[in-house]
Design a protein around this motif. Structure first.
Motif, PDB file in Angstrom:
ATOM      1  N   ASN A  96       3.303  56.679  -5.920  1.00 16.18           N
ATOM      2  CA  ASN A  96       2.308  55.842  -5.248  1.00 16.18           C
ATOM      3  C   ASN A  96       0.930  56.459  -5.316  1.00 16.18           C
ATOM      4  O   ASN A  96      -0.070  55.788  -5.563  1.00 16.18           O
ATOM      5  N   THR A 138      -0.628  56.002  -8.731  1.00 13.65           N
ATOM      6  CA  THR A 138      -1.152  54.656  -8.920  1.00 13.65           C
ATOM      7  C   THR A 138      -2.421  54.444  -8.133  1.00 13.65           C
ATOM      8  O   THR A 138      -3.409  53.936  -8.658  1.00 13.65           O
ATOM      9  N   ASN A 139      -2.380  54.850  -6.874  1.00 15.57           N
ATOM     10  CA  ASN A 139      -3.551  54.627  -6.033  1.00 15.57           C
ATOM     11  C   ASN A 139      -4.776  55.353  -6.542  1.00 15.57           C
ATOM     12  O   ASN A 139      -5.887  54.831  -6.519  1.00 15.57           O
ATOM     13  N   GLN A 190      -6.147  53.513  -9.484  1.00 14.91           N
ATOM     14  CA  GLN A 190      -6.806  52.271  -9.117  1.00 14.91           C
ATOM     15  C   GLN A 190      -8.157  52.495  -8.485  1.00 14.91           C
ATOM     16  O   GLN A 190      -9.080  51.712  -8.657  1.00 14.91           O
ATOM     17  N   ARG A 191      -8.264  53.557  -7.691  1.00 11.82           N
ATOM     18  CA  ARG A 191      -9.539  53.779  -7.015  1.00 11.82           C
ATOM     19  C   ARG A 191     -10.491  54.622  -7.833  1.00 11.82           C
ATOM     20  O   ARG A 191     -11.575  54.960  -7.374  1.00 11.82           O
ATOM     21  N   LEU A 195      -2.795  57.208   0.658  1.00 10.29           N
ATOM     22  CA  LEU A 195      -2.540  57.280  -0.779  1.00 10.29           C
ATOM     23  C   LEU A 195      -1.051  57.338  -1.089  1.00 10.29           C
ATOM     24  O   LEU A 195      -0.628  57.042  -2.201  1.00 10.29           O
ATOM     25  N   PRO A 248       2.192  52.337  -1.219  1.00  9.46           N
ATOM     26  CA  PRO A 248       1.642  51.325  -2.125  1.00  9.46           C
ATOM     27  C   PRO A 248       0.483  50.570  -1.479  1.00  9.46           C
ATOM     28  O   PRO A 248       0.342  50.520  -0.272  1.00  9.46           O
ATOM     29  N   GLU A 249      -0.326  49.981  -2.341  1.00 13.81           N
ATOM     30  CA  GLU A 249      -1.563  49.326  -1.961  1.00 13.81           C
ATOM     31  C   GLU A 249      -1.407  48.417  -0.756  1.00 13.81           C
ATOM     32  O   GLU A 249      -2.228  48.390   0.132  1.00 13.81           O
ATOM     33  N   SER A 291      -1.145  48.854   4.824  1.00 14.42           N
ATOM     34  CA  SER A 291      -2.368  49.471   5.351  1.00 14.42           C
ATOM     35  C   SER A 291      -2.040  50.212   6.639  1.00 14.42           C
ATOM     36  O   SER A 291      -1.214  49.781   7.431  1.00 14.42           O
TER      37      SER A 291
END
Lengths: 384, 361, 247
Positions: free
Chosen positions: A33, A36-37, A40-41, B216, B219-220, B223
């Motif tokens: 994760n 990926t994050n 993406q950022r 982080l 997953p996106e 939140s």
């Protein structure tokens, strides 16, 4: 197969394997994760940022620093500020803590209660609150540079900081510093010699008095030998501010005061329990074999008291080092404020920066643990 | 052989008791002592009257605006006007009744619990109260208006952070303490690493980690509420210290207790929960209360990552353009609150210590 | 397992690290026998009986108790510990529980008995050892002798076939030793299998079927009490008896 599962050793191994697998799975989940994050950022990874320009300036820099220097240098500045404040904090809080701890055991009722009240008050107020209080209330109520409070016309205090004159690094200062160093080394050897002499001849030598005297006389002699000229750089008011001399920032002052006052309460308690733990019987025994109260203190009570008090005191030193990180609330540029604060905001590389920062504290911790272990080991072998 | 008459029980001679005698012993026994007495009185005289003058005699209590603070003393009107901010942060005015209800329920619960003997019922009541408070504060169901966590602040937020911290760090700490004692090497190493790493770093770095890095890890889509991140950081931090305190308690249990429990046939978990843990907790309670007091003080750090705990409300309140320059009153007020809580808790801890000392002889 | 043997120990060897603490022990106990084990400290006698209920593990040899092999198997260990009860030198009562709770802990949690039944059984055995009136007190309110009797009652609650005693009176003040020994004598008369590690020779002479002398990890001599005390054969036993009987 079922029988194997009932074997305790087998169950133990199985349980551990499951734990490891679970951990690996969890770390994998987090890891992927994160990857990926980060992508993406658009956050960069790796430690190259340490070589890129910082682009901001720092107010208090024990080593040279300008905004064109790298983040790596930011780290060094922060680290040195952390170490400086820890160093002064430890020395000052030990002195204050010792005094309060001893006063706490005084025969005088008022002094005893005052010391106890001091401890009860400052131990129960959060350290961050104390820092903010000093910074926002006390130091901000100091006058502006034009109306500074001054001592002897050469030391000034205002809301920009504490200004002190600094001696030039010339023959006089070097000579005085060497004199002080010589006194310290001499004191150690004097103590050894006095102990040996006492063992052989039974004669006592007043080491403490001698050293106290030397600490005053030797530097004075060295001063005159060195040319009797410190050549101070005095802070002078020019325009709106001072130039010359050395300025100690309000941030440093607030942080130091708060840390010292707070940590001293715990050190005082440690000192007190160390002395109290030396049972009354010890003092009575010492008196009954004819020791004066000074000798009893030096030979019987203090050695035992120190043995008990040292581990918690060293623990407090570690706490002081960790608490220095609260400088982030008032902007004193130690490692958390500038490196894990500003640099992190600039580069966005939180993982690398926080890892490095935590590693610094872990190292300090490890060093302190090692010292404690060495100390405990030494004490154990003495106590047969 | 001689037989002796019975002696009368007399009172002590007047010169060895009473205030005068005490004063002679404790205040004026030697010249040095007398000097110290005067020095002490001097210090008190230097501190207390000016403070009282500022805080009470010259202070302004009545009124609603800054102009009414005419004296040289403290302007307590400021505190009065801003009290909701200090207590509840930015919680909407119309919904404050919910928070006040929680306070009432809490007081009722404390009184009511004294009459209930059975431990399991006590536990249920406290759990129920906890859940009920959470629902009341957050809202969003049962017709209650939803109040987002960024409006939570002040003393209420401080208490929430501290309570959640202590409640969740406790079970984690127990498990880690057990793990640290285990003779399975992997389990023990994991627990030791966790505890030593947390204890070696300042809380602020853990809070930074949980507020910046934690998002982080997931997953996106997921939140993380800002408050939740702080709570996770504080809980994980506190659990390490709780684990160490419980470990101290566990080490005080003699091996014979473990053997007896084994000999009567208890399983590992039965042994730990029914026999070992109750005894370990009794020993560890003073240290655990000390850890709670530290936690309460540590909640102030959340202001550094942008939450509005009690300490931060001082800056917020003093930034109001109608009330410039009132920082001192704010800080004194907040200091008094923190001090009262922490001092109260440490007195309670002393009382507990004395109780357990006599119980476990 | 042979007909009447309730415990069979064959070629038992145990090491603590490099130290050979039990050397090739071979030993049988018949049902209902009362065995007393004695010897100097460090002879391994406590270690031996602790191997029987698996409080200590051993590297070589076999122990079979009431048909159950003593090995690292959870089910077997559980069955073993329901059959074998132990009374410790330092009582090991649970200080945070009342006396009656100390006794009902295992029946309720291990045997899943309803609380009422467990309490009834507990009170019966507390009465048996003569301290029913202390049922609601806590261990630290009782004297050493009383605590040890509670410990015995705790063992009796599971109706064990075999009872092990590890120096049960060594930690007691002299005036309390007899109250505990009296209870043990009565238990012996009820036909239980008992193995006692003890220095109390009066007890041995009164009830023991066999007395065993251990020294330096092995069984040196074993005999009926009369022959054991009045006619010791080995030199080590003669020396030992001299030492303990000269008080």
């Amino acid at each position: 197969m079922m029988r194997a599962l009932r074997n305790q050793k087998v169950r133990g191994i199985l349980f551990q394997i499951l734990t490891i697998l679970g951990l690996i799975a969890f770390l994998w989940y987090i890891g992927s994760n994160t990857m990926t994050n980060i992508e993406q950022r658009g956050i960069r990874t790796g430690f190259d940022f340490l070589n890129s320009t910082a682009g901001f300036s720092i107010d208090e820099t024990p080593i040279e620093f300008s905004s064109t220097d790298t983040h790596g240098r930011v780290f060094l500045v922060g680290l040195s500020n952390t170490l400086i404040i820890t160093f002064f904090g430890i020395i000052l809080s030990t002195i204050l803590g010792l005094i309060i701890g001893v006063l706490r055991l005084s025969n005088n009722w008022i002094i005893k209660k005052l010391a106890a009240t001091y401890i009860d008050i400052f131990r129960n107020i959060p350290i961050l609150l104390q820092i903010l209080f000093w910074y926002n209330v006390v130091l901000s109520s100091l006058p502006s540079p034009k109306q500074s409070i001054d001592f002897l016309g050469s030391i000034f205090i205002n809301n920009r900081g504490l200004y002190i004159p600094t001696p030039e690094l010339n023959s006089t200062t070097i000579s005085v510093l060497l004199g002080l160093a010589a006194t310290v080394i001499g004191a150690i050897f004097l103590n050894k010699w006095a102990n040996k002499r006492q063992e052989k001849t039974g004669q006592d030598f007043p080491v403490v008095l001698a050293v106290l005297g030397a600490i005053i006389i030797v530097p004075i002699i060295a001063y005159f030998i060195g040319g009797a000229n410190f050549n101070f750089d005095y802070p002078k008011l020019g325009g709106f501010n001072f130039s010359g001399g050395k300025v100690i920032s309000p941030e440093f002052l607030a942080l130091t005061f708060a840390l010292v006052i707070y940590t001293a309460t715990f050190i005082a308690e440690a000192v007190r329990s160390g002395i109290e733990a030396v049972s009354k019987g010890q003092k009575e025994a010492a008196a009954s074999i004819g020791l004066s109260s000074y000798q009893a203190l030096k030979l019987v009570v203090l050695p035992q008291a120190i043995r008990i008090a040292i581990p918690p005191v060293i623990n407090q030193y570690l706490n002081l080092a960790k608490n220095s990180s609260l400088a982030a609330a008032i902007g004193y540029p130690e490692i958390v404020t500038v490196f894990a604060g500003t640099s992190l905001n600039q580069t966005g590389q939180a993982i690398e920066i926080l890892a490095i920062t935590m590693l610094v504290y872990l190292t300090i911790s490890l060093v302190v643990s090692a010292i404690l272990n060495w100390f405990n080991h030494k004490m154990k072998t003495k106590e047969r | 052989m001689a037989v002796y008459e019975e002696k009368q029980t007399l009172e002590a001679p007047s010169s060895t008791k009473g205030f005068i005698h005490w004063a002679k012993e404790n205040l004026f026994s030697t010249p040095l002592n007398t000097l110290m007495t005067f020095a002490g009185i001097g210090i008190l005289y230097y501190i207390i009257p000016p403070f009282l003058q500022w805080a009470y005699f010259d202070a302004n209590f009545a009124g609603t605006t800054k102009e009414q603070c005419t004296g040289d003393g403290a302007c307590w009107i400021f505190i009065k006007m801003k009290i909701d901010l200090f207590m509840y942060g930015f919680y909407p005015q119309e919904e404050l009744w919910r928070l006040k209800t929680i306070v009432m329920l809490f007081i009722a619960m404390i009184i009511g619990l004294r009459f209930i003997k059975k431990g399991s019922i006590k536990f249920l009541i406290i759990t129920f109260f906890f859940i009920l408070s959470l629902i009341l504060v957050t809202g969003g169901i049962f017709g209650l208006e939803y109040v987002a966590t960024d409006r939570w602040g002040g003393l209420m937020l401080t208490i929430i952070v501290a309570s959640v911290g202590i409640v969740f760090s406790f079970p984690i700490g127990i498990i880690v303490a057990f793990g640290r004692q285990s003779n399975l090497p992997i389990i023990r190493s994991v627990c030791v690493t966790y505890v030593e790493m947390i204890r070696g770093v300042p809380l602020i770095t853990i809070l930074f980690m949980s507020s910046v890095i934690l998002p982080l890890f997931f997953p996106e889509g997921i939140s993380f509420d800002k408050l939740l991140r702080a709570l996770i950081g504080i809980t994980l931090f506190q659990a390490a210290y709780v684990a160490e305190n419980i470990r101290g308690g566990l080490q005080a249990i003699p091996k014979g207790q473990y053997e007896a429990a084994d000999a009567i046939g208890l399983s590992y978990w039965q042994k730990m929960l029914l026999v070992i843990l109750p005894q370990a907790l009794k020993v560890a309670i003073p240290n655990l209360v000390g850890a709670f007091i530290s936690l309460f003080q540590d909640t102030t750090l959340v202001l550094i990552i942008g939450l509005f705990d009690l300490l931060s409300t001082v800056t917020i309140a003093a930034a109001d353009s109608n009330w410039l320059g009132m920082e001192t009153e704010g800080y004194v007020f907040v200091t008094a609150i923190f001090w009262a809580f922490c001092y109260g808790m440490s007195r309670y801890s002393n009382k507990l210590e004395k109780q357990f000392d006599t119980n476990l002889k | 397992m042979e007909n009447n043997n309730v415990i069979e120990i064959k070629n038992l060897n145990k090491w603590y690290g490099d130290f050979h603490v039990l050397k090739d022990i071979n030993f049988e106990v018949k049902k209902g026998e009362i065995i007393v084990v004695c010897g100097p400290s460090g002879s391994g006698k406590s270690t031996l009986i602790r191997c029987i209920n698996y409080l200590e593990q051993f590297q070589e040899g076999t122990i079979t108790v009431d048909g159950i092999q003593v090995v690292d198997d959870i089910k077997k260990i559980k069955a073993l510990r329901e059959d074998v009860a132990m009374v410790f030198q330092h009582f090991n009562l649970f200080p945070h529980l009342s006396i009656v709770d100390n006794l009902t802990l295992s029946p309720i949690w291990v045997k899943k008995q309803p609380k009422k039944d467990a309490i009834a059984t507990a009170m019966k055995f507390l009465d048996r050892v003569g301290i029913a009136e202390q049922a609601d007190k806590y261990p630290n309110q009782l004297s050493g002798g009383q605590q040890q009797r509670v410990a015995i009652a705790r063992s009796l609650c599971k109706n064990p076939n075999i009872m092990l005693f590890d120096e049960p009176t060594s930690a007691l003040d002299p005036e309390m030793v007899s109250e505990v020994l009296d209870v043990m004598v009565e238990l012996a008369k009820e036909g239980r299998t008992m193995i006692c590690v003890t220095h109390e020779m009066g007890f041995a002479k009164k009830v023991a079927d066999r007395v065993i002398f251990m020294d330096a990890g092995q069984i040196v001599e074993e005999n009926t009490p009369d022959k054991f005390f009045d006619n010791p054969e080995s030199d080590r036993l003669k020396l030992f008896l001299d030492q303990i009987l000269s008080h």
